[in-house]
Design a protein around this motif. Structure first.
Motif, PDB file in Angstrom:
ATOM      1  N   VAL A  58       3.785  -8.008  -1.441  1.00 49.15           N
ATOM      2  CA  VAL A  58       3.723  -6.552  -1.307  1.00 49.15           C
ATOM      3  C   VAL A  58       3.126  -6.190   0.051  1.00 49.15           C
ATOM      4  N   ARG A  59       3.237  -4.910   0.378  1.00 45.82           N
ATOM      5  CA  ARG A  59       2.718  -4.406   1.653  1.00 45.82           C
ATOM      6  C   ARG A  59       1.227  -4.700   1.775  1.00 45.82           C
ATOM      7  N   GLU A  60       0.811  -5.106   2.969  1.00 44.50           N
ATOM      8  CA  GLU A  60      -0.595  -5.421   3.237  1.00 44.50           C
ATOM      9  C   GLU A  60      -1.449  -4.166   3.161  1.00 44.50           C
ATOM     10  N   GLY A  61      -2.757  -4.382   3.280  1.00 37.79           N
ATOM     11  CA  GLY A  61      -3.686  -3.261   3.311  1.00 37.79           C
ATOM     12  C   GLY A  61      -4.342  -3.008   1.967  1.00 37.79           C
ATOM     13  N   ILE A  62      -4.434  -4.027   1.138  1.00 34.86           N
ATOM     14  CA  ILE A  62      -5.070  -3.854  -0.165  1.00 34.86           C
ATOM     15  C   ILE A  62      -6.580  -3.781   0.030  1.00 34.86           C
ATOM     16  N   ILE A  63      -7.135  -2.647  -0.352  1.00 38.56           N
ATOM     17  CA  ILE A  63      -8.582  -2.449  -0.331  1.00 38.56           C
ATOM     18  C   ILE A  63      -8.983  -1.890  -1.687  1.00 38.56           C
ATOM     19  N   SER A  64     -10.244  -1.899  -1.966  1.00 43.46           N
ATOM     20  CA  SER A  64     -10.709  -1.376  -3.246  1.00 43.46           C
ATOM     21  C   SER A  64     -10.363   0.107  -3.348  1.00 43.46           C
ATOM     22  N   PRO A  65      -9.742   0.509  -4.466  1.00 40.40           N
ATOM     23  CA  PRO A  65      -9.358   1.916  -4.626  1.00 40.40           C
ATOM     24  C   PRO A  65     -10.469   2.773  -5.221  1.00 40.40           C
ATOM     25  N   THR A  66     -11.705   2.465  -4.906  1.00 37.64           N
ATOM     26  CA  THR A  66     -12.860   3.120  -5.520  1.00 37.64           C
ATOM     27  C   THR A  66     -12.783   4.645  -5.481  1.00 37.64           C
ATOM     28  N   PHE A  67     -12.430   5.218  -4.347  1.00 46.33           N
ATOM     29  CA  PHE A  67     -12.498   6.674  -4.219  1.00 46.33           C
ATOM     30  C   PHE A  67     -11.209   7.388  -4.583  1.00 46.33           C
ATOM     31  N   VAL A  68     -10.082   6.669  -4.558  1.00 47.93           N
ATOM     32  CA  VAL A  68      -8.813   7.300  -4.941  1.00 47.93           C
ATOM     33  C   VAL A  68      -8.379   6.884  -6.336  1.00 47.93           C
ATOM     34  N   LEU A  69      -9.065   5.944  -6.947  1.00 48.04           N
ATOM     35  CA  LEU A  69      -8.834   5.410  -8.291  1.00 48.04           C
ATOM     36  C   LEU A  69      -7.617   4.502  -8.400  1.00 48.04           C
ATOM     37  N   ALA A  70      -6.502   4.814  -7.724  1.00 49.23           N
ATOM     38  CA  ALA A  70      -5.310   3.962  -7.820  1.00 49.23           C
ATOM     39  C   ALA A  70      -4.548   3.982  -6.501  1.00 49.23           C
ATOM     40  N   ARG A  71      -4.057   2.818  -6.117  1.00 46.14           N
ATOM     41  CA  ARG A  71      -3.240   2.679  -4.910  1.00 46.14           C
ATOM     42  C   ARG A  71      -1.968   1.924  -5.255  1.00 46.14           C
ATOM     43  N   GLN A  72      -0.865   2.318  -4.599  1.00 48.13           N
ATOM     44  CA  GLN A  72       0.413   1.625  -4.767  1.00 48.13           C
ATOM     45  C   GLN A  72       0.688   0.781  -3.539  1.00 48.13           C
ATOM     46  N   HIS A  73       1.157  -0.434  -3.779  1.00 51.58           N
ATOM     47  CA  HIS A  73       1.534  -1.345  -2.697  1.00 51.58           C
ATOM     48  C   HIS A  73       2.956  -1.823  -2.994  1.00 51.58           C
ATOM     49  N   PRO A  74       3.947  -1.218  -2.313  1.00 47.98           N
ATOM     50  CA  PRO A  74       5.340  -1.553  -2.592  1.00 47.98           C
ATOM     51  C   PRO A  74       5.696  -2.978  -2.170  1.00 47.98           C
ATOM     52  N   SER A  75       6.699  -3.515  -2.838  1.00 47.17           N
ATOM     53  CA  SER A  75       7.191  -4.854  -2.527  1.00 47.17           C
ATOM     54  C   SER A  75       7.884  -4.847  -1.170  1.00 47.17           C
ATOM     55  N   LEU A  76       7.741  -5.963  -0.455  1.00 42.20           N
ATOM     56  CA  LEU A  76       8.443  -6.138   0.816  1.00 42.20           C
ATOM     57  C   LEU A  76       9.796  -6.805   0.593  1.00 42.20           C
ATOM     58  N   ALA A  77      10.088  -7.161  -0.629  1.00 40.32           N
ATOM     59  CA  ALA A  77      11.360  -7.793  -0.982  1.00 40.32           C
ATOM     60  C   ALA A  77      11.951  -7.020  -2.163  1.00 40.32           C
ATOM     61  N   ASP A  78      12.349  -7.729  -3.184  1.00 38.83           N
ATOM     62  CA  ASP A  78      12.921  -7.047  -4.344  1.00 38.83           C
ATOM     63  C   ASP A  78      12.034  -7.205  -5.579  1.00 38.83           C
ATOM     64  N   GLY A  79      10.759  -7.468  -5.355  1.00 38.38           N
ATOM     65  CA  GLY A  79       9.821  -7.660  -6.453  1.00 38.38           C
ATOM     66  C   GLY A  79       9.177  -6.361  -6.888  1.00 38.38           C
ATOM     67  N   PRO A  80       8.244  -6.472  -7.826  1.00 38.40           N
ATOM     68  CA  PRO A  80       7.575  -5.268  -8.335  1.00 38.40           C
ATOM     69  C   PRO A  80       6.532  -4.728  -7.366  1.00 38.40           C
ATOM     70  N   THR A  81       6.247  -3.455  -7.487  1.00 42.70           N
ATOM     71  CA  THR A  81       5.156  -2.796  -6.784  1.00 42.70           C
ATOM     72  C   THR A  81       3.844  -3.248  -7.411  1.00 42.70           C
ATOM     73  N   LEU A  82       2.798  -3.328  -6.628  1.00 44.58           N
ATOM     74  CA  LEU A  82       1.457  -3.599  -7.144  1.00 44.58           C
ATOM     75  C   LEU A  82       0.726  -2.258  -7.256  1.00 44.58           C
ATOM     76  N   ILE A  83       0.253  -1.953  -8.457  1.00 50.53           N
ATOM     77  CA  ILE A  83      -0.595  -0.783  -8.681  1.00 50.53           C
ATOM     78  C   ILE A  83      -2.009  -1.322  -8.855  1.00 50.53           C
ATOM     79  N   HIS A  84      -2.909  -0.925  -7.963  1.00 49.23           N
ATOM     80  CA  HIS A  84      -4.296  -1.418  -7.957  1.00 49.23           C
ATOM     81  C   HIS A  84      -5.201  -0.253  -8.350  1.00 49.23           C
ATOM     82  N   VAL A  85      -5.909  -0.415  -9.455  1.00 53.45           N
ATOM     83  CA  VAL A  85      -6.703   0.663 -10.034  1.00 53.45           C
ATOM     84  C   VAL A  85      -8.167   0.258 -10.094  1.00 53.45           C
ATOM     85  N   ASP A  86      -9.052   1.201  -9.822  1.00 57.54           N
ATOM     86  CA  ASP A  86     -10.487   1.011 -10.009  1.00 57.54           C
ATOM     87  C   ASP A  86     -10.920   1.961 -11.110  1.00 57.54           C
TER      88      ASP A  86
END
Length: 192
Positions: A58-86
């Motif tokens: 998935v797209r780089e730039g994964i940081i803790s989503p502490t203040f936004v609660l959830a971040r989406q990181h789309p796939s760079l290929a044909d895989g699933p998106t990563l949803i990162h939640v705090d």
């Protein structure tokens, strides 16, 4: 409801092994998977998620989503998106439901830090991961003390696989791949 639980525990000597394990885990995940991360501040949850993102491609730039609660990181290929939640500041399942994670769950891998007791209702299958900084070492006075810095020290990794997605065959494959990733990674060498 009595859920089948399979468990895998190992010692990680440093963040390098945590990264290797996270990448191997990401390679095994697929759309619809729910991962719940537990551990003190600085235990390695964000490092594990970043490496999991590498494994998912998935797209780089994964940081803790502490203040936004959830971040989406789309796939760079044909895989699933990563949803990162705090979920640290969320009180219960009702607060989680305001994030509308159900709408993206089927086509994403959803990783929830601090989600234990709050997000299990989202899926009939999940991975519950606990990262615990080395508690057997006298040098660590309080492994659960608050520290935002992820220390490069030993930690215990415990994975519980729950539900039909993680039947005996899938769990055995996951466990073998995680062991191989850890054993292949020399300690003290930064994982790319």
């Amino acid at each position: 409801m009595n859920e089948a639980v399979q468990e895998f525990t190992c010692q990680l000597t440093d963040l390098t092994q945590t990264e290797a394990l996270g990448e191997a885990l990401g390679e095994q995940l697929q759309a619809g998977d729910l991962v719940i991360l537990t551990g003190a501040l600085g235990a390695g949850k964000t490092t594990l998620t970043q490496s999991l993102g590498i494994g998912l491609n998935v797209r780089e730039g994964i940081i803790s989503p502490t203040f936004v609660l959830a971040r989406q990181h789309p796939s760079l290929a044909d895989g699933p998106t990563l949803i990162h939640v705090d979920a640290y500041r969320l009180k219960d399942q009702n607060d989680v439901d305001t994030l509308d994670l159900e709408s993206t769950l089927a086509e994403s891998v959803t990783v929830v830090e601090w989600g234990l007791g709050k997000v299990e209702h989202l899926s009939d299958s999940r991975l519950e991961i606990t990262l615990d900084r080395e508690v057997n070492t006298a040098a660590v006075e309080n492994p659960w003390e608050e520290s935002e810095e992820e220390l490069d020290e030993p930690r215990e990794f415990t994975l519980k696989a729950i539900g039909p997605r993680w039947d005996s065959e899938n769990f055995a494959q996951l466990k073998d791949n995680l062991r191989s990733a850890i054993n292949a990674q020399p300690t003290g060498e930064k994982h790319a």
